[in-house]
Write a protein that holds these residues in place. Structure first.
Motif, PDB file in Angstrom:
ATOM      1  N   VAL A  42      -4.505  -9.595  -1.623  1.00  0.00           N
ATOM      2  CA  VAL A  42      -5.221  -8.357  -1.954  1.00  0.00           C
ATOM      3  C   VAL A  42      -5.511  -8.297  -3.448  1.00  0.00           C
ATOM      4  O   VAL A  42      -6.623  -7.959  -3.865  1.00  0.00           O
ATOM      5  CB  VAL A  42      -4.403  -7.130  -1.496  1.00  0.00           C
ATOM      6  N   GLN A  99      -3.210  -1.927   5.693  1.00  0.00           N
ATOM      7  CA  GLN A  99      -4.308  -2.107   4.752  1.00  0.00           C
ATOM      8  C   GLN A  99      -5.108  -3.343   5.171  1.00  0.00           C
ATOM      9  O   GLN A  99      -4.578  -4.442   5.241  1.00  0.00           O
ATOM     10  CB  GLN A  99      -3.745  -2.300   3.338  1.00  0.00           C
ATOM     11  N   ARG A 100      -6.376  -3.155   5.463  1.00  0.00           N
ATOM     12  CA  ARG A 100      -7.206  -4.254   5.945  1.00  0.00           C
ATOM     13  C   ARG A 100      -8.236  -4.673   4.906  1.00  0.00           C
ATOM     14  O   ARG A 100      -8.903  -3.835   4.318  1.00  0.00           O
ATOM     15  CB  ARG A 100      -7.922  -3.859   7.238  1.00  0.00           C
ATOM     16  N   GLU A 139       3.255   8.368   5.945  1.00  0.00           N
ATOM     17  CA  GLU A 139       2.279   7.307   6.157  1.00  0.00           C
ATOM     18  C   GLU A 139       1.286   7.679   7.249  1.00  0.00           C
ATOM     19  O   GLU A 139       0.081   7.452   7.108  1.00  0.00           O
ATOM     20  CB  GLU A 139       2.981   6.003   6.511  1.00  0.00           C
ATOM     21  N   GLU A 196       0.821  -1.207   0.000  1.00  0.00           N
ATOM     22  CA  GLU A 196       0.000   0.000   0.000  1.00  0.00           C
ATOM     23  C   GLU A 196       0.858   1.261   0.000  1.00  0.00           C
ATOM     24  O   GLU A 196       0.491   2.278  -0.598  1.00  0.00           O
ATOM     25  CB  GLU A 196      -0.967   0.005   1.192  1.00  0.00           C
TER      26      GLU A 196
END
Length: 221
Positions: free
Chosen positions: A164, A99-100, A91, A10
């Motif tokens: 992902v 990142q979930r 960040e 991410e």
């Protein structure tokens, strides 16, 4: 030194498309996008695995190239005087540490969220190494921990990126692929946590079991 911020998907994507706000020139962004594309290609075979052993074999085989691409990435940024600490600052301003995504199976998703909690704790610990002052003893200890955990964490990031990508694809991954990637990701983060467990100093061993929560608290995770 290459840091985990040079590998996390991410963050890499946000830097490469300019959205992280580091103010990089177009030529640098183009170079970073090319590296990012190579990493994406590296993870593509993982999106087709059907077993944990297959995921482990592919991630292990790809680890050295993933590390090399990270070194190429950080070299590009260092030529522009962008430091690892800039990642940490940008960040925090950009959003959540981790990142979930949610897995479709309720039981697997519960375990997966625990894996993401472990990632979040590790990322927060690494970030502190970049921005906090440390004495020589603390610095040496943390450098040893970082080196011992880098391999399993890189493999975790490869597998997470594959998961992902697979979840975002059409028609999406099979349940076997999701299970295999989630299981191996859990194994990688368990290996990371085991390093911290082995390094924890609780004085004399009284034979009592120390909980992982206590270890995390002791280490600031």
């Amino acid at each position: 030194m290459t840091t985990i911020f040079d590998h996390r998907p991410e963050i890499a994507t946000a830097v490469a498309d300019g959205s992280l706000g580091l103010g990089l020139p177009d030529s640098a962004l183009a170079s970073l996008r090319r590296i990012n594309d190579k990493v994406e290609a590296l993870t593509t075979p993982l999106t087709q695995v059907t077993s944990c052993s297959e995921a482990e074999a592919l991630a292990t085989a790809s680890e050295s190239e993933y590390r090399r691409l990270g070194e190429e990435w950080v070299g590009t940024l260092r030529n522009l005087d962008v430091s690892p600490a800039d990642y940490a600052v940008a960040e925090r301003e950009n959003g959540p540490l981790v990142q979930r995504i949610a897995l479709p199976d309720k039981g697997e998703n519960e375990d997966w969220q625990g894996v993401l909690d472990s990632e979040e704790g590790y990322v927060a610990w690494t970030e502190r190494q970049l921005i906090e002052e440390q004495n020589d003893t603390e610095r040496q200890r943390n450098e040893i921990l970082a080196e011992k955990t880098r391999g399993p964490f890189l493999r975790y990031l490869l597998v997470k990126r594959a998961l992902v990508s697979a979840m975002a694809s059409e028609p999406g991954p099979t349940s076997q692929t999701i299970s295999a990637l989630a299981e191996y990701a859990d194994m990688c983060m368990t290996e990371v946590e085991d390093v911290f467990l082995a390094s924890a100093d609780y004085g004399e061993d009284d034979g009592e079991r120390v909980s992982l929560e206590d270890v995390r608290a002791n280490l600031g995770l």
